[in-house]
Enzyme design. Structure first.
Site, mmCIF file in Angstrom:
data_model
loop_
_atom_site.group_PDB
_atom_site.id
_atom_site.type_symbol
_atom_site.label_atom_id
_atom_site.label_comp_id
_atom_site.label_asym_id
_atom_site.label_seq_id
_atom_site.Cartn_x
_atom_site.Cartn_y
_atom_site.Cartn_z
ATOM 1 N N GLN A 43 12.838 -6.033 -6.149
ATOM 2 C CA GLN A 43 12.012 -6.591 -7.232
ATOM 3 C C GLN A 43 12.040 -5.753 -8.508
ATOM 4 O O GLN A 43 12.135 -6.286 -9.610
ATOM 5 C CB GLN A 43 10.568 -6.773 -6.747
ATOM 6 N N SER A 51 2.914 -5.427 -8.370
ATOM 7 C CA SER A 51 3.765 -6.377 -9.090
ATOM 8 C C SER A 51 3.365 -6.431 -10.560
ATOM 9 O O SER A 51 4.217 -6.461 -11.455
ATOM 10 C CB SER A 51 3.658 -7.774 -8.473
ATOM 11 N N HIS A 76 1.862 -13.347 -7.859
ATOM 12 C CA HIS A 76 0.604 -13.513 -7.113
ATOM 13 C C HIS A 76 -0.448 -12.485 -7.550
ATOM 14 O O HIS A 76 -1.559 -12.501 -7.045
ATOM 15 C CB HIS A 76 0.885 -13.375 -5.619
ATOM 16 N N ASP A 114 -6.138 6.367 1.115
ATOM 17 C CA ASP A 114 -6.052 5.200 0.245
ATOM 18 C C ASP A 114 -7.301 4.365 0.449
ATOM 19 O O ASP A 114 -8.169 4.703 1.259
ATOM 20 C CB ASP A 114 -4.726 4.444 0.405
ATOM 21 N N HIS A 158 0.833 -1.199 0.000
ATOM 22 C CA HIS A 158 0.000 0.000 0.000
ATOM 23 C C HIS A 158 0.867 1.248 0.000
ATOM 24 O O HIS A 158 0.498 2.274 -0.556
ATOM 25 C CB HIS A 158 -0.929 0.006 1.219
ATOM 26 N N GLU A 177 -7.670 -8.891 -3.947
ATOM 27 C CA GLU A 177 -8.295 -8.712 -5.266
ATOM 28 C C GLU A 177 -7.478 -9.406 -6.360
ATOM 29 O O GLU A 177 -7.663 -9.172 -7.549
ATOM 30 C CB GLU A 177 -8.494 -7.215 -5.548
HETATM 31 N N1 UDP Z 1 8.524 -6.388 -3.183
HETATM 32 C C1 UDP Z 1 9.894 -6.222 -3.206
HETATM 33 N N2 UDP Z 1 10.683 -7.254 -2.800
HETATM 34 C C2 UDP Z 1 10.199 -8.459 -2.375
HETATM 35 C C3 UDP Z 1 8.776 -8.632 -2.392
HETATM 36 C C4 UDP Z 1 7.977 -7.583 -2.803
HETATM 37 O O1 UDP Z 1 10.398 -5.146 -3.585
HETATM 38 O O2 UDP Z 1 10.990 -9.340 -2.017
HETATM 39 C C5 UDP Z 1 7.669 -5.249 -3.572
HETATM 40 C C6 UDP Z 1 7.158 -5.364 -4.990
HETATM 41 O O3 UDP Z 1 8.083 -4.820 -5.899
HETATM 42 C C7 UDP Z 1 5.852 -4.571 -4.919
HETATM 43 C C8 UDP Z 1 5.394 -4.748 -3.475
HETATM 44 O O4 UDP Z 1 6.516 -5.234 -2.745
HETATM 45 O O5 UDP Z 1 6.080 -3.200 -5.162
HETATM 46 C C9 UDP Z 1 4.256 -5.751 -3.346
HETATM 47 O O6 UDP Z 1 3.072 -5.163 -3.766
HETATM 48 P P1 UDP Z 1 1.952 -5.951 -4.564
HETATM 49 O O7 UDP Z 1 0.834 -4.998 -4.826
HETATM 50 O O8 UDP Z 1 2.528 -6.615 -5.734
HETATM 51 O O9 UDP Z 1 1.478 -7.088 -3.603
HETATM 52 P P2 UDP Z 1 1.149 -7.188 -2.023
HETATM 53 O O10 UDP Z 1 2.426 -7.523 -1.389
HETATM 54 O O11 UDP Z 1 0.586 -5.866 -1.593
HETATM 55 O O12 UDP Z 1 0.190 -8.315 -1.972
#
Ligand code: UDP
Length: 471
Positions: free
Chosen positions: A351, A371, A366, A109, A18, A390
């Protein structure tokens, strides 16, 4: 801070997934539109992601709240976030009361809309930032209607759900809260959808070209406009750009440096996604049998509990201990057999920098929206593997609407090694149509955010509308 600048107070719910899109919105508002921004958050941001010249950025850390007495200990991450935001209201009020609110607007948000009454109290125009798709906004708003029209569980229906502006979707292709109407997260969703409609405007992390029909429906279809009169601004994709990390180059990147171009599948399930031990085993076999190169960010499996089990801890890196996962849950000899083609990592990884590396050729995700945007803006075809929140709807969007991903036929159950092997093979194939489509989407994303592009214009329009509200 100059008093003449427009000031946005952005309320951010817990979780790095978020925080990231809020930070990208903040960067854009400050660097390209001349605003100053205060972020109210309980999340500790990774320092390298902050602006280089942050004089117009103020981060106010909200004190942690103890929600143990007001929540079921097994509540999903979504319910926990909603309750945390509710219980934080007196702290949010205190923070707002102390700040200079000259020419100030309030942006919550998607979990923060319950604080709109505070914006009213302090006479600030109130907006909501939904860092997701127009599909999601359409469903969230329309949920109040479905809630009245449909009896029993949505999953018991044989026909798909009709959601204005979206393809008809099976309930299990929508969002996790729709799967059980008795769960608190469903009630929170209905409430949020109603509150979105009470805002002065809604910012979405999508763009006109990607979701034109749905955005048009949100603006023109009476079934939606009767619920939500506020203007909808498609301002995305707001997503982090890779940075030169200070210190030694990350070992994932040095490993990628040695791999051929577009040869590696990056496998990651976001900041908190977890799966069962059986599923981790099948995934390992599927990757091995595919014979493709992979970089796998793996997390300790959970057999009881939720797929979002690590949502609040995953970002810290402390929840995952390499030896436990690697020794106990991966098939015997897996690491040795795949050592020439695979890298398995359990800690937090950079990432965006990984996805930007030329050796990456596909992404098993996922389907968190951050992502997806990070993958799509690098024109990567994907294997959509949704887990919670979602993400199923995002997966349906990627496969059925955008045409850049494959997904398992097994929506909720165990995905087998053979199916995984086949999905990896089709996504990593050099000339597959998904790669071509991903490139087209990437180009349309870049056009949307450039000066004069649809998202840039939408943000300008948003700022003009804010200014007229403040006069
Ligand atoms: N992320 C990262 N390194 C990791 C795992 C996740 O930088 O080892 C970051 C990824 O790049 C993204 C965020 O964490 O910006 C995850 O957000 P996303 O909306 O994809 O999924 P959520 O974790 O909120 O389910």
């Amino acid at each position: 801070m100059e008093t003449s600048k427009l000031h946005a107070v952005i309320l951010c719910s817990p979780g790095i997934g978020h925080f990231n899109p809020i930070l990208e919105l903040t960067n854009t508002l400050i660097l390209h539109h001349g605003l100053k921004v205060t972020i109210l958050t309980a999340t500790t941001p990774p320092a390298f992601q902050l602006l280089h010249s942050p004089e117009d950025l103020n981060i106010v850390t909200l004190p942690p709240v103890d929600i143990s007495g007001v929540i079921d200990p097994n509540a999903t991450a979504m319910t926990q976030i909603a309750v945390q935001m509710r219980e934080s209201k007196s702290n949010i009020r205190l923070a707002l009361s102390k700040m200079d609110r000259t020419r100030t607007l309030f942006i919550a948000d998607l979990f923060g809309s319950e604080s709109f009454d505070l914006a009213d109290e302090f006479k600030m125009p109130k907006y909501v930032y939904v860092p997701s798709t127009a599909w999601f906004l359409s469903l969230a708003s329309y949920c109040q209607v479905l809630d009245k029209e449909v009896e029993g569980q949505f999953g018991d229906r044989t026909e798909p759900l009709r959601i204005p502006g979206c393809k008809p979707l099976k309930p299990e292709d929508t969002i996790e809260p729709m799967l059980d109407r008795h769960d608190q997260q469903y009630r929170e969703l209905v409430r949020m959808g109603i509150e979105f409609g009470q805002s002065d405007g809604i910012l979405l992390n999508t763009w006109e070209d990607l979701e034109h029909e749905t955005l048009e429906a949100l603006r023109k279809n009476e079934e939606l406009t009767s619920l939500m009169k506020a203007p909808v601004y498609a301002v995305g994709p707001l997503t982090r750009v890779p940075v030169e990390l200070t210190g030694a180059r990350d070992s994932t990147l040095t490993w990628l440096d040695k791999q051929p171009r577009e040869s590696v599948l990056y496998v990651s399930f976001g900041s908190g996604g977890t799966m069962s031990a059986d599923q981790v085993t099948e995934l390992a076999w599927g990757l091995e049998l595919s014979g493709r190169r992979f970089l796998w960010k793996v997390r300790t499996p959970v057999d009881s509990g939720h797929a979002d089990a690590a949502f609040f801890t995953g970002g810290s890196g402390e929840a995952d201990t390499a030896d436990v996962i690697l020794g106990k849950f991966l098939p015997h000899g897996f690491l040795t057999r795949t050592s020439n083609v695979g890298m398995v990592i359990t800690r937090w990884v950079p990432q965006v920098e990984i996805l930007s590396h030329p050796s990456i050729g596909g992404f098993m995700s996922h389907c968190g929206w951050n992502s997806i945007l990070e993958g799509i803006t690098k024109s990567l075809p994907m294997i959509a593997w949704p887990l919670y929140a979602e993400q199923r709807m995002n997966a349906a969007f990627l496969t059925d609407e955008a045409g850049v991903a494959v997904r398992s036929k097994e929506l909720l159950g165990l995905k087998t090694r053979d199916e995984i092997k086949n999905m990896v093979g089709s996504v990593m194939e050099e000339n597959n149509p998904m790669r071509k489509r991903a490139k087209e989407i990437q180009e349309s994303a870049m056009k949307a955010i450039e000066v004069g592009g649809s998202s840039h214009k939408a943000l300008n329009q948003f700022i003009q509308d804010c200014m007229s509200k403040l006069q």
